[in-house]
Design an enzyme around this catalytic site. Sequence first.
Site, PDB file in Angstrom:
ATOM      1  N   SER A 208       0.812  -1.230   0.000  1.00  0.00           N
ATOM      2  CA  SER A 208       0.000   0.000   0.000  1.00  0.00           C
ATOM      3  C   SER A 208       0.842   1.275   0.000  1.00  0.00           C
ATOM      4  CB  SER A 208      -0.953   0.004   1.200  1.00  0.00           C
ATOM      5  OG  SER A 208      -1.850  -1.050   1.078  1.00  0.00           O
TER       6      SER A 208
ATOM      7  N   LYS B  74      -8.527  -6.263  11.303  1.00  0.00           N
ATOM      8  CA  LYS B  74      -9.715  -5.698  10.651  1.00  0.00           C
ATOM      9  C   LYS B  74     -10.944  -5.671  11.562  1.00  0.00           C
ATOM     10  CE  LYS B  74      -8.437  -6.740   5.878  1.00  0.00           C
ATOM     11  NZ  LYS B  74      -8.918  -7.289   4.607  1.00  0.00           N
TER      12      LYS B  74
ATOM     13  N   ASP C 203     -13.194  -3.205   0.219  1.00  0.00           N
ATOM     14  CA  ASP C 203     -13.005  -4.454  -0.537  1.00  0.00           C
ATOM     15  C   ASP C 203     -14.160  -4.755  -1.492  1.00  0.00           C
ATOM     16  OD1 ASP C 203     -10.482  -5.168   0.237  1.00  0.00           O
ATOM     17  OD2 ASP C 203     -11.119  -6.478   1.871  1.00  0.00           O
TER      18      ASP C 203
ATOM     19  N   GLY D 117     -13.119 -17.440   3.369  1.00  0.00           N
ATOM     20  CA  GLY D 117     -12.511 -16.541   4.358  1.00  0.00           C
ATOM     21  C   GLY D 117     -12.994 -15.102   4.200  1.00  0.00           C
ATOM     22  N   GLY D 118     -12.171 -14.159   4.653  1.00  0.00           N
ATOM     23  CA  GLY D 118     -12.546 -12.749   4.627  1.00  0.00           C
ATOM     24  C   GLY D 118     -12.784 -12.222   3.227  1.00  0.00           C
ATOM     25  N   ALA D 119     -11.931 -12.597   2.286  1.00  0.00           N
ATOM     26  CA  ALA D 119     -12.083 -12.095   0.912  1.00  0.00           C
ATOM     27  C   ALA D 119     -13.386 -12.620   0.306  1.00  0.00           C
ATOM     28  CB  ALA D 119     -10.888 -12.513   0.065  1.00  0.00           C
TER      29      ALA D 119
ATOM     30  N   TYR E 287      -2.398 -11.992  -6.182  1.00  0.00           N
ATOM     31  CA  TYR E 287      -1.557 -11.181  -7.081  1.00  0.00           C
ATOM     32  C   TYR E 287      -0.072 -11.534  -6.994  1.00  0.00           C
ATOM     33  CZ  TYR E 287      -1.437  -8.331  -2.826  1.00  0.00           C
ATOM     34  OH  TYR E 287      -1.325  -7.907  -1.534  1.00  0.00           O
TER      35      TYR E 287
HETATM   36  P1  NAP Z   1      -8.502 -16.155   4.771  1.00  0.00           P
HETATM   37  O1  NAP Z   1      -9.571 -15.411   5.489  1.00  0.00           O
HETATM   38  O2  NAP Z   1      -7.341 -16.706   5.529  1.00  0.00           O
HETATM   39  O3  NAP Z   1      -9.207 -17.354   3.971  1.00  0.00           O
HETATM   40  C1  NAP Z   1      -8.436 -18.223   3.197  1.00  0.00           C
HETATM   41  C2  NAP Z   1      -9.359 -19.196   2.444  1.00  0.00           C
HETATM   42  O4  NAP Z   1      -8.537 -19.950   1.572  1.00  0.00           O
HETATM   43  C3  NAP Z   1     -10.060 -20.214   3.341  1.00  0.00           C
HETATM   44  O5  NAP Z   1     -11.311 -20.509   2.775  1.00  0.00           O
HETATM   45  C4  NAP Z   1      -9.111 -21.432   3.260  1.00  0.00           C
HETATM   46  O6  NAP Z   1      -9.746 -22.649   3.533  1.00  0.00           O
HETATM   47  C5  NAP Z   1      -8.752 -21.352   1.798  1.00  0.00           C
HETATM   48  N1  NAP Z   1      -7.533 -22.024   1.401  1.00  0.00           N
HETATM   49  C6  NAP Z   1      -6.254 -21.737   1.760  1.00  0.00           C
HETATM   50  N2  NAP Z   1      -5.396 -22.529   1.085  1.00  0.00           N
HETATM   51  C7  NAP Z   1      -6.141 -23.313   0.270  1.00  0.00           C
HETATM   52  C8  NAP Z   1      -5.833 -24.329  -0.692  1.00  0.00           C
HETATM   53  N3  NAP Z   1      -4.585 -24.714  -0.958  1.00  0.00           N
HETATM   54  N4  NAP Z   1      -6.849 -24.918  -1.343  1.00  0.00           N
HETATM   55  C9  NAP Z   1      -8.139 -24.559  -1.113  1.00  0.00           C
HETATM   56  N5  NAP Z   1      -8.483 -23.605  -0.215  1.00  0.00           N
HETATM   57  C10 NAP Z   1      -7.497 -22.996   0.458  1.00  0.00           C
HETATM   58  O7  NAP Z   1      -7.859 -15.247   3.630  1.00  0.00           O
HETATM   59  P2  NAP Z   1      -8.570 -14.073   2.806  1.00  0.00           P
HETATM   60  O8  NAP Z   1      -8.295 -12.785   3.477  1.00  0.00           O
HETATM   61  O9  NAP Z   1      -9.970 -14.487   2.542  1.00  0.00           O
HETATM   62  O10 NAP Z   1      -7.719 -14.072   1.463  1.00  0.00           O
HETATM   63  C11 NAP Z   1      -7.881 -15.105   0.497  1.00  0.00           C
HETATM   64  C12 NAP Z   1      -7.061 -14.779  -0.742  1.00  0.00           C
HETATM   65  O11 NAP Z   1      -7.514 -13.576  -1.342  1.00  0.00           O
HETATM   66  C13 NAP Z   1      -5.583 -14.587  -0.442  1.00  0.00           C
HETATM   67  O12 NAP Z   1      -4.847 -15.209  -1.448  1.00  0.00           O
HETATM   68  C14 NAP Z   1      -5.379 -13.076  -0.524  1.00  0.00           C
HETATM   69  O13 NAP Z   1      -4.095 -12.718  -0.984  1.00  0.00           O
HETATM   70  C15 NAP Z   1      -6.409 -12.704  -1.569  1.00  0.00           C
HETATM   71  N6  NAP Z   1      -6.883 -11.305  -1.425  1.00  0.00           N
HETATM   72  C16 NAP Z   1      -6.569 -10.443  -2.421  1.00  0.00           C
HETATM   73  C17 NAP Z   1      -7.002  -9.130  -2.336  1.00  0.00           C
HETATM   74  C18 NAP Z   1      -6.670  -8.192  -3.451  1.00  0.00           C
HETATM   75  O14 NAP Z   1      -6.757  -6.974  -3.266  1.00  0.00           O
HETATM   76  N7  NAP Z   1      -6.327  -8.675  -4.614  1.00  0.00           N
HETATM   77  C19 NAP Z   1      -7.732  -8.696  -1.231  1.00  0.00           C
HETATM   78  C20 NAP Z   1      -8.038  -9.617  -0.219  1.00  0.00           C
HETATM   79  C21 NAP Z   1      -7.591 -10.933  -0.331  1.00  0.00           C
HETATM   80  P3  NAP Z   1      -9.809 -23.243   5.052  1.00  0.00           P
HETATM   81  O15 NAP Z   1     -10.611 -22.272   5.853  1.00  0.00           O
HETATM   82  O16 NAP Z   1     -10.457 -24.549   4.872  1.00  0.00           O
HETATM   83  O17 NAP Z   1      -8.379 -23.306   5.512  1.00  0.00           O
END
Ligand code: NAP
Length: 282
Positions: free
Chosen positions: A20, A69, A105, A133-135, A223
């Site tokens: 950021s 958050k 988001d 998850g959160g995203a 990304y």
């Molecule tokens: P989070 O709350 O930790 O949730 C992660 C999710 O991914 C959970 O559902 C988890 O499943 C699942 N998971 C992790 N590894 C996996 C795999 N190998 N196969 C299948 N499922 C898997 O994380 P988050 O904040 O939601 O973020 C998720 C992704 O979005 C991240 O990669 C993050 O970098 C990306 N993101 C990008 C932006 C952007 O601006 N581009 C913004 C936010 C997030 P379990 O709960 O079963 O472990």
Amino acid sequence: MSKITTLAGVCGWPIHHSLSPVLHNFWLKELGLGGAYVHFAVRPDEAVRAFKSLKRTSISGVNVTLPLKSLAYEAADEQTPDAIKLGVSNCLYKKDGKLIAHNTDLEGFAVPLIKAMGAKTLSQTPALIIGTGGAARAVIGALLALNVPEIRIIGRTDIKAEALVDIVNVPSFYALPWAKRDEAVAASGLIINATAGGMSGKPELDIDIHLAEKGSFVYDLIYTPRHTRLLREAKKAGCMTLGGLEMLIAQARPSFRLFYGHKAPELPDPKEMLFAALKAGQ
Ligand code: NAP
């Protein structure tokens, strides 16, 4: 005229990895504004106190990332409708002496998608969200707001997908078991990866994207790397693709406006500069 530099930043624990500051300082420079945007390492056990004290500082606002958050949401005097939808905040700013919790988001996810697919096509395309998850919560909120006709969700832990469906409680939004992911992929014209699967250093996502119908749209929120395996395979399968950097940039734009009172410039596109920063290990 005030000599105080407009200061904003991003709070997290750890926080050194956040891109950021690179992005906001790029926009500040492009606009010739004298502000600054910095990393703030904030311990979770001190976060609520730190956020509440923002009102007594000249810091105009902060972005908030993991694991703070929910604490940012709690610490605020008021929450915006987008923050309420998600129950967490990634952006705290001050207004009329109050600390406001916002979440960018939803907008960050939706704006590049609308640009790429068009609102009309979106309102006619069944979607599949992978991840719980959160995203994924931001994705659900955005797709509902965009009137996507059918929204399926799958996650490797089925119970988490079912729990989200129970909370949202809208007929067009339902969970499918992880074991049925092949069918879900084949039946969805928009497929979104909201998991960490496929991120640099993490295990790959176990999804066979070749089953997607030609012409489907695949949006990977990851990304790092720039071209995930999911996106590369999706392209080979004749799908259209969108990577996570577009969302990263789009979710930063509303924060920039709130912190500095100026719209972030559309051009030059900061994407290449961000990739260079990622490569350099920012
Ligand atoms: P989070 O709350 O930790 O949730 C992660 C999710 O991914 C959970 O559902 C988890 O499943 C699942 N998971 C992790 N590894 C996996 C795999 N190998 N196969 C299948 N499922 C898997 O994380 P988050 O904040 O939601 O973020 C998720 C992704 O979005 C991240 O990669 C993050 O970098 C990306 N993101 C990008 C932006 C952007 O601006 N581009 C913004 C936010 C997030 P379990 O709960 O079963 O472990």
